[in-house]
Scaffold this active site. Structure first.
Site, PDB file in Angstrom:
ATOM      1  N   TYR A 181      -8.649  -6.012  13.580  1.00 14.10           N
ATOM      2  CA  TYR A 181      -7.872  -5.054  13.696  1.00 14.10           C
ATOM      3  C   TYR A 181      -7.167  -4.560  15.112  1.00 14.10           C
ATOM      4  CZ  TYR A 181      -6.132  -0.195  12.590  1.00 14.10           C
ATOM      5  OH  TYR A 181      -5.540   0.983  12.669  1.00 14.10           O
ATOM      6  N   THR A 187       0.866  -1.199  -0.023  1.00 16.80           N
ATOM      7  CA  THR A 187      -0.058   0.027   0.034  1.00 16.80           C
ATOM      8  C   THR A 187       0.812   1.269  -0.043  1.00 16.80           C
ATOM      9  OG1 THR A 187      -0.211  -0.049   2.420  1.00 16.80           O
ATOM     10  CG2 THR A 187      -2.299  -0.880   1.029  1.00 16.80           C
ATOM     11  N   ILE A 201     -22.291   6.976   1.809  1.00 18.43           N
ATOM     12  CA  ILE A 201     -21.961   7.147   3.499  1.00 18.43           C
ATOM     13  C   ILE A 201     -22.897   6.095   3.785  1.00 18.43           C
ATOM     14  CG2 ILE A 201     -22.788   8.575   5.212  1.00 18.43           C
ATOM     15  CD1 ILE A 201     -22.023  11.023   3.765  1.00 18.43           C
ATOM     16  N   SER A 223      -3.540   2.838  16.953  1.00 15.37           N
ATOM     17  CA  SER A 223      -4.586   3.368  16.374  1.00 15.37           C
ATOM     18  C   SER A 223      -5.885   3.728  17.453  1.00 15.37           C
ATOM     19  CB  SER A 223      -5.392   2.026  15.575  1.00 15.37           C
ATOM     20  OG  SER A 223      -6.837   2.673  15.232  1.00 15.37           O
TER      21      SER A 223
END
Length: 304
Positions: free
Chosen positions: A138, A36, A198, A115
């Protein structure tokens, strides 16, 4: 001048850190497998760094010239990545251990990417002393890294700071594609007169943080002797997705209506808002880029 290793240094946040380090005269080595990230992100400094195209998993087999500081940014950084491949949890943790082993051997300071997603079940404003828990793959990976950092400090004296980033956006993000910050994704679509999508009613919020402020905080953290710490990096302001669309319309001179769809994500984080008390106290950190200015910078940088 310091010898510095940046993992993920060709990625979004990593490349911005690399540019800042090079600009101040540090000797920088980058390790990045370019998944990435991209070499294009390092175009302006490519002749002044050493780039190793390799995953962090290869760190034990590679030779590094005694890095004094390690910025470990080369960690899969988006919750959807882990949903698509839960095995990333194990690889991310194992790579973190390899980074900490390198730090132990070289007495290196470590600043690593954590995070704000960890606060998903906490009411804002979010403070580092809140009791957080993993609620998806995650956050499990990130929490495990923070716990391991404490173990390495207690057992081996490794100094580290985990930076809990809040919704980072800015230059060099394009290579992240669908994993980029929602603000950037909205901008890319609306710039091309496409409607942004959204989830839900658009009243969810994020503490949108310009990458230049993140770089500033990371460099400050690397200069301090904090032992073991976890520190928020945000702005202390939350903005709804609807407000983001309105701001982009205003700055782009458009009137694009978003497409609202039912939210398909379980354990969705509805609000993030950083309490910056610790960052201000330990790092003398103050965010300097408000969202309006950040959007204006984004538009200016992307003018055709």
């Amino acid at each position: 001048m310091s010898k510095i290793l940046v993992t993920g240094g060709a990625g979004f946040i990593g490349s911005n850190i690399v540019e800042a380090l090079v600009d101040r005269g540090d000797e920088v080595t980058v390790i990045d497998k370019l998944s990435t990230g991209s070499e294009e992100n390092l175009e302006e400094v490519k002749d002044r760094i050493d780039l190793i195209q390799s995953p962090c998993a290869d760190i034990p087999e590679l030779e590094f010239d005694n890095p004094e500081k390690i910025f470990h940014i080369g960690i899969p950084s988006s919750s959807p990545m882990y949903r698509e491949d839960p095995l990333l949890v194990g690889s991310a943790i194992n790579e973190f251990i390899k980074v900490m082993e390198l730090a132990k051997e070289n007495d290196s300071k470590v600043v690593y990417a954590s995070s704000s997603s960890m606060y998903g079940r906490c009411d804002p404003p979010h403070r580092e002393d809140m009791e957080v828990e993993a609620f998806d793959y995650y956050t499990e990976a990130r929490l495990a890294m923070e716990r391991l950092a404490k173990v390495y400090h207690e057992l081996h004296g490794v100094n580290s700071v985990g930076m809990r980033f809040f919704s980072v956006y800015g230059p060099h993000e394009r290579a992240k594609g669908k994993y980029a910050n929602i603000l950037s994704q909205f901008f890319w679509k609306m710039k091309e007169d496409q409607e942004p999508t959204i989830f839900g009613d658009g009243e969810q919020t994020r503490d949108f943080t310009h990458v230049s402020d993140v770089v500033k905080a990371c460099l400050k953290a690397a200069e301090e002797n904090l032992g073991y710490e976890i520190i928020n990096v945000g702005t202390g302001t939350e903005t709804t997705f609807n407000e983001v669309v309105d701001l982009l319309n205003e700055k782009l001179g458009k009137s694009i209506e978003p497409k609202y769809v039912e939210n398909p994500i379980e354990n969705y984080v509805h609000r993030t808002l950083a309490d910056l008390t610790k960052a201000k106290s330990l790092l003398n950190y103050e965010p300097s880029v408000e969202l309006e200015e950040g959007v204006e910078r984004m538009i200016e940088r992307n003018r055709n």
